[in-house]
Design a protein around this motif. Structure first.
Motif, PDB file in Angstrom:
ATOM      1  N   ARG A 136       4.373   4.395   0.523  1.00  0.00           N
ATOM      2  CA  ARG A 136       5.055   3.147   0.865  1.00  0.00           C
ATOM      3  C   ARG A 136       6.542   3.228   0.536  1.00  0.00           C
ATOM      4  N   ALA A 137       6.881   3.882  -0.575  1.00  0.00           N
ATOM      5  CA  ALA A 137       8.283   4.037  -0.946  1.00  0.00           C
ATOM      6  C   ALA A 137       9.008   4.946   0.049  1.00  0.00           C
ATOM      7  N   ALA A 138       8.340   6.000   0.515  1.00  0.00           N
ATOM      8  CA  ALA A 138       8.942   6.914   1.484  1.00  0.00           C
ATOM      9  C   ALA A 138       9.208   6.206   2.814  1.00  0.00           C
ATOM     10  N   CYS A 139       8.343   5.252   3.164  1.00  0.00           N
ATOM     11  CA  CYS A 139       8.495   4.518   4.421  1.00  0.00           C
ATOM     12  C   CYS A 139       9.335   3.259   4.258  1.00  0.00           C
ATOM     13  N   GLY A 140       9.536   2.819   3.045  1.00  0.00           N
ATOM     14  CA  GLY A 140      10.302   1.602   2.805  1.00  0.00           C
ATOM     15  C   GLY A 140       9.584   0.355   3.269  1.00  0.00           C
ATOM     16  N   SER A 141       8.268   0.325   3.072  1.00  0.00           N
ATOM     17  CA  SER A 141       7.500  -0.847   3.500  1.00  0.00           C
ATOM     18  C   SER A 141       6.388  -1.131   2.490  1.00  0.00           C
ATOM     19  N   GLY A 142       5.638  -2.192   2.754  1.00  0.00           N
ATOM     20  CA  GLY A 142       4.551  -2.584   1.877  1.00  0.00           C
ATOM     21  C   GLY A 142       3.238  -1.997   2.333  1.00  0.00           C
ATOM     22  N   GLY A 143       2.177  -2.386   1.669  1.00  0.00           N
ATOM     23  CA  GLY A 143       0.850  -1.917   2.026  1.00  0.00           C
ATOM     24  C   GLY A 143      -0.091  -2.010   0.842  1.00  0.00           C
ATOM     25  N   THR A 144      -1.212  -1.298   0.947  1.00  0.00           N
ATOM     26  CA  THR A 144      -2.215  -1.328  -0.109  1.00  0.00           C
ATOM     27  C   THR A 144      -3.036  -0.049  -0.085  1.00  0.00           C
ATOM     28  N   ALA A 145      -3.783   0.158  -1.157  1.00  0.00           N
ATOM     29  CA  ALA A 145      -4.724   1.273  -1.243  1.00  0.00           C
ATOM     30  C   ALA A 145      -6.034   0.712  -1.756  1.00  0.00           C
ATOM     31  N   LYS A 146      -7.060   0.677  -0.891  1.00  0.00           N
ATOM     32  CA  LYS A 146      -8.349   0.130  -1.298  1.00  0.00           C
ATOM     33  C   LYS A 146      -9.467   0.795  -0.520  1.00  0.00           C
ATOM     34  N   ASP A 147     -10.628   0.895  -1.130  1.00  0.00           N
ATOM     35  CA  ASP A 147     -11.832   1.456  -0.498  1.00  0.00           C
ATOM     36  C   ASP A 147     -11.601   2.855   0.068  1.00  0.00           C
ATOM     37  N   GLY A 148     -10.791   3.668  -0.598  1.00  0.00           N
ATOM     38  CA  GLY A 148     -10.564   5.038  -0.152  1.00  0.00           C
ATOM     39  C   GLY A 148      -9.613   5.163   1.018  1.00  0.00           C
ATOM     40  N   VAL A 149      -8.922   4.082   1.398  1.00  0.00           N
ATOM     41  CA  VAL A 149      -7.999   4.081   2.534  1.00  0.00           C
ATOM     42  C   VAL A 149      -6.648   3.563   2.063  1.00  0.00           C
ATOM     43  N   ILE A 150      -5.576   4.253   2.479  1.00  0.00           N
ATOM     44  CA  ILE A 150      -4.225   3.782   2.202  1.00  0.00           C
ATOM     45  C   ILE A 150      -3.707   3.116   3.468  1.00  0.00           C
ATOM     46  N   GLU A 151      -3.208   1.890   3.339  1.00  0.00           N
ATOM     47  CA  GLU A 151      -2.625   1.154   4.452  1.00  0.00           C
ATOM     48  C   GLU A 151      -1.137   0.984   4.187  1.00  0.00           C
ATOM     49  N   VAL A 152      -0.312   1.385   5.157  1.00  0.00           N
ATOM     50  CA  VAL A 152       1.135   1.210   5.073  1.00  0.00           C
ATOM     51  C   VAL A 152       1.541   0.301   6.217  1.00  0.00           C
ATOM     52  N   GLN A 153       2.234  -0.781   5.923  1.00  0.00           N
ATOM     53  CA  GLN A 153       2.620  -1.739   6.951  1.00  0.00           C
ATOM     54  C   GLN A 153       3.635  -1.130   7.906  1.00  0.00           C
ATOM     55  N   GLY A 154       3.363  -1.250   9.200  1.00  0.00           N
ATOM     56  CA  GLY A 154       4.269  -0.738  10.226  1.00  0.00           C
ATOM     57  C   GLY A 154       3.766   0.580  10.805  1.00  0.00           C
ATOM     58  N   ASP A 155       4.460   1.042  11.847  1.00  0.00           N
ATOM     59  CA  ASP A 155       4.108   2.288  12.525  1.00  0.00           C
ATOM     60  C   ASP A 155       4.903   3.431  11.899  1.00  0.00           C
ATOM     61  N   HIS A 156       4.320   4.068  10.886  1.00  0.00           N
ATOM     62  CA  HIS A 156       5.002   5.123  10.140  1.00  0.00           C
ATOM     63  C   HIS A 156       4.181   6.415  10.122  1.00  0.00           C
ATOM     64  N   CYS A 157       3.449   6.701  11.186  1.00  0.00           N
ATOM     65  CA  CYS A 157       2.556   7.866  11.197  1.00  0.00           C
ATOM     66  C   CYS A 157       3.298   9.169  10.917  1.00  0.00           C
ATOM     67  N   GLU A 158       4.437   9.365  11.588  1.00  0.00           N
ATOM     68  CA  GLU A 158       5.168  10.625  11.424  1.00  0.00           C
ATOM     69  C   GLU A 158       5.725  10.770  10.014  1.00  0.00           C
ATOM     70  N   ARG A 159       6.265   9.706   9.450  1.00  0.00           N
ATOM     71  CA  ARG A 159       6.804   9.757   8.087  1.00  0.00           C
ATOM     72  C   ARG A 159       5.703  10.012   7.071  1.00  0.00           C
ATOM     73  N   VAL A 160       4.568   9.342   7.261  1.00  0.00           N
ATOM     74  CA  VAL A 160       3.439   9.509   6.336  1.00  0.00           C
ATOM     75  C   VAL A 160       2.917  10.938   6.407  1.00  0.00           C
ATOM     76  N   MET A 161       2.797  11.482   7.623  1.00  0.00           N
ATOM     77  CA  MET A 161       2.307  12.862   7.769  1.00  0.00           C
ATOM     78  C   MET A 161       3.278  13.854   7.131  1.00  0.00           C
ATOM     79  N   ALA A 162       4.580  13.637   7.304  1.00  0.00           N
ATOM     80  CA  ALA A 162       5.574  14.524   6.693  1.00  0.00           C
ATOM     81  C   ALA A 162       5.499  14.471   5.172  1.00  0.00           C
ATOM     82  N   GLU A 163       5.341  13.276   4.620  1.00  0.00           N
ATOM     83  CA  GLU A 163       5.255  13.123   3.168  1.00  0.00           C
ATOM     84  C   GLU A 163       3.982  13.773   2.613  1.00  0.00           C
ATOM     85  N   LEU A 164       2.865  13.616   3.328  1.00  0.00           N
ATOM     86  CA  LEU A 164       1.620  14.245   2.892  1.00  0.00           C
ATOM     87  C   LEU A 164       1.723  15.763   2.942  1.00  0.00           C
ATOM     88  N   GLN A 165       2.404  16.297   3.950  1.00  0.00           N
ATOM     89  CA  GLN A 165       2.582  17.749   4.039  1.00  0.00           C
ATOM     90  C   GLN A 165       3.452  18.262   2.902  1.00  0.00           C
TER      91      GLN A 165
END
Length: 118
Positions: A78-107
């Motif tokens: 969420r900090a890398a994307c500059g947005s809010g979200g949550t982590a619950k039930d084994g799933v991380i949710e980041v508000q907004g369309d940040h697929c590419e940023r999230v994938m880059a950060e995970l890599q």
């Protein structure tokens, strides 16, 4: 499976909150650890807006982490994307369309994410 009585200890001054399932302290809960996905399962990053009033969220599923590590990784994403979200039930949710940023950060952190959906 052993039956646990309906009543019982909810809070202990020694250990704090108690898990209602296994009757252990929440920090050492055994029933939550069984819900963690296996390390060999694929890590999927997807985008979803269904049932959210038209708002788009980025979902990360399949992380082999416990609840505390999942919350920490969610905070970093969420900090890398500059947005809010949550982590619950084994799933991380980041508000907004940040697929590419999230994938880059995970890599960067050593995961091998795959894009799911359109």
């Amino acid at each position: 499976m052993k039956q646990i009585p309906a009543g019982g200890l909810v809070y202990s001054t020694e250990a704090g909150r108690m898990c209602p399932g296994c009757r252990r302290p929440v920090a050492a809960c055994a029933c939550k650890q069984a819900a963690v996905p296996a390390a060999g399962s694929p890590l999927r990053v997807s985008r979803e807006s269904k049932g959210r009033g038209g708002k788009t969220v980025t979902l990360v599923k399949g992380l082999p982490l416990d609840a505390m590590a999942l919350a920490l990784l969610g905070k970093q994403l969420r900090a890398a994307c500059g947005s809010g979200g949550t982590a619950k039930d084994g799933v991380i949710e980041v508000q907004g369309d940040h697929c590419e940023r999230v994938m880059a950060e995970l890599q960067k952190q050593g995961y091998a994410p795959k894009r799911a959906g359109g």
